[in-house]
Design a protein around this motif. Structure first.
Motif, short mmCIF file in Angstrom:
data_model
loop_
_atom_site.label_atom_id
_atom_site.label_comp_id
_atom_site.label_asym_id
_atom_site.label_seq_id
_atom_site.Cartn_x
_atom_site.Cartn_y
_atom_site.Cartn_z
N GLY A 153 15.08 3.66 0.48
CA GLY A 153 13.92 3.69 1.39
C GLY A 153 13.81 5.00 2.14
N TYR A 154 14.94 5.49 2.65
CA TYR A 154 14.93 6.76 3.37
C TYR A 154 14.61 7.92 2.43
CZ TYR A 154 16.93 4.81 7.67
OH TYR A 154 17.16 4.11 8.83
N ASP A 157 4.50 2.77 -5.78
CA ASP A 157 5.93 2.59 -5.54
C ASP A 157 6.19 2.37 -4.05
OD1 ASP A 157 8.69 2.50 -6.19
OD2 ASP A 157 8.89 4.63 -5.65
N PHE A 158 5.52 3.14 -3.20
CA PHE A 158 5.68 2.95 -1.76
C PHE A 158 5.25 1.55 -1.35
CE2 PHE A 158 4.99 7.73 -1.24
CZ PHE A 158 6.35 7.99 -1.17
N ALA A 159 4.10 1.12 -1.84
CA ALA A 159 3.57 -0.19 -1.48
C ALA A 159 4.51 -1.31 -1.92
CB ALA A 159 2.18 -0.39 -2.09
N ASN A 160 5.17 -1.12 -3.05
CA ASN A 160 6.04 -2.16 -3.59
C ASN A 160 7.46 -2.13 -3.07
OD1 ASN A 160 4.04 -3.30 -5.25
ND2 ASN A 160 4.43 -1.81 -6.86
N SER A 161 7.91 -0.98 -2.55
CA SER A 161 9.35 -0.86 -2.28
C SER A 161 9.74 -0.57 -0.83
CB SER A 161 9.96 0.20 -3.18
OG SER A 161 9.42 1.47 -2.88
N PHE A 209 6.87 1.36 5.63
CA PHE A 209 5.50 1.39 5.11
C PHE A 209 4.50 1.66 6.24
CE2 PHE A 209 1.55 -0.69 3.58
CZ PHE A 209 1.34 0.09 2.45
N HIS A 210 4.66 0.98 7.36
CA HIS A 210 3.81 1.22 8.54
C HIS A 210 3.92 2.69 8.96
CE1 HIS A 210 2.07 0.66 12.56
NE2 HIS A 210 3.06 1.42 12.97
N THR A 211 5.13 3.20 9.00
CA THR A 211 5.37 4.59 9.39
C THR A 211 4.63 5.54 8.45
OG1 THR A 211 7.51 4.06 10.37
CG2 THR A 211 7.16 6.35 9.71
#
Length: 137
Positions: free
Chosen positions: A88-89, A110-114, A120-122
């Motif tokens: 994630g980081y 990929d961001f939306a799924n992982s 994600f908010h950030t």
């Protein structure tokens, strides 16, 4: 790629888009601290503000990014070489590099799924900052 305040799209957007939604009071305070350490030009730079928003969103992430981000820029290549980042980081810091103008291949799907909820908010808020900047907070 600085923001042009005369952009007609800016005049038509809701005012609420100008204010990032911080994850916590600590996030807000740390963001202000980091921005205060930048020079006046950098404090207005959408690129710097977007990275500062990401870096200060989480205390562990901040400790990892702090040596590589500041008034001298964002040395993400060195950070990626030296740091061991969780998945994630790693994804959010690559997005930060991309928002800063560095060439990293990223995938929105990929961001939306992982990414977890907070990362994600950030990312969404950082993208707004990169587009519109930050109103006086």
């Amino acid at each position: 790629m600085s923001h042009d305040p005369s952009n007609e799209n800016d005049k038509n957007r809701p005012e609420s888009n100008r204010f990032p939604q911080f994850l916590s009071d600590t996030h807000y305070e740390l963001f202000q601290l980091v921005v205060d350490q930048l020079n006046s030009s950098q404090q207005k730079s959408h690129e710097y503000l977007a990275v500062a928003f990401i870096a200060t969103s989480d205390s562990e992430l901040y400790e990892k990014m702090r040596p590589y981000f500041g008034a001298d820029g964002f040395n993400s290549p060195e950070m990626f070489e030296e740091m061991d980042l969780s998945t994630g980081y790693l994804k959010i810091t690559r997005a930060a590099g991309n928002l800063f103008g560095q060439d990293y291949e990223i995938s929105l799907a990929d961001f939306a799924n992982s990414l977890d909820h907070d990362l994600f908010h950030t990312l969404l808020q950082a993208m707004k900052i990169r587009k519109y900047g930050v109103a006086n907070t």
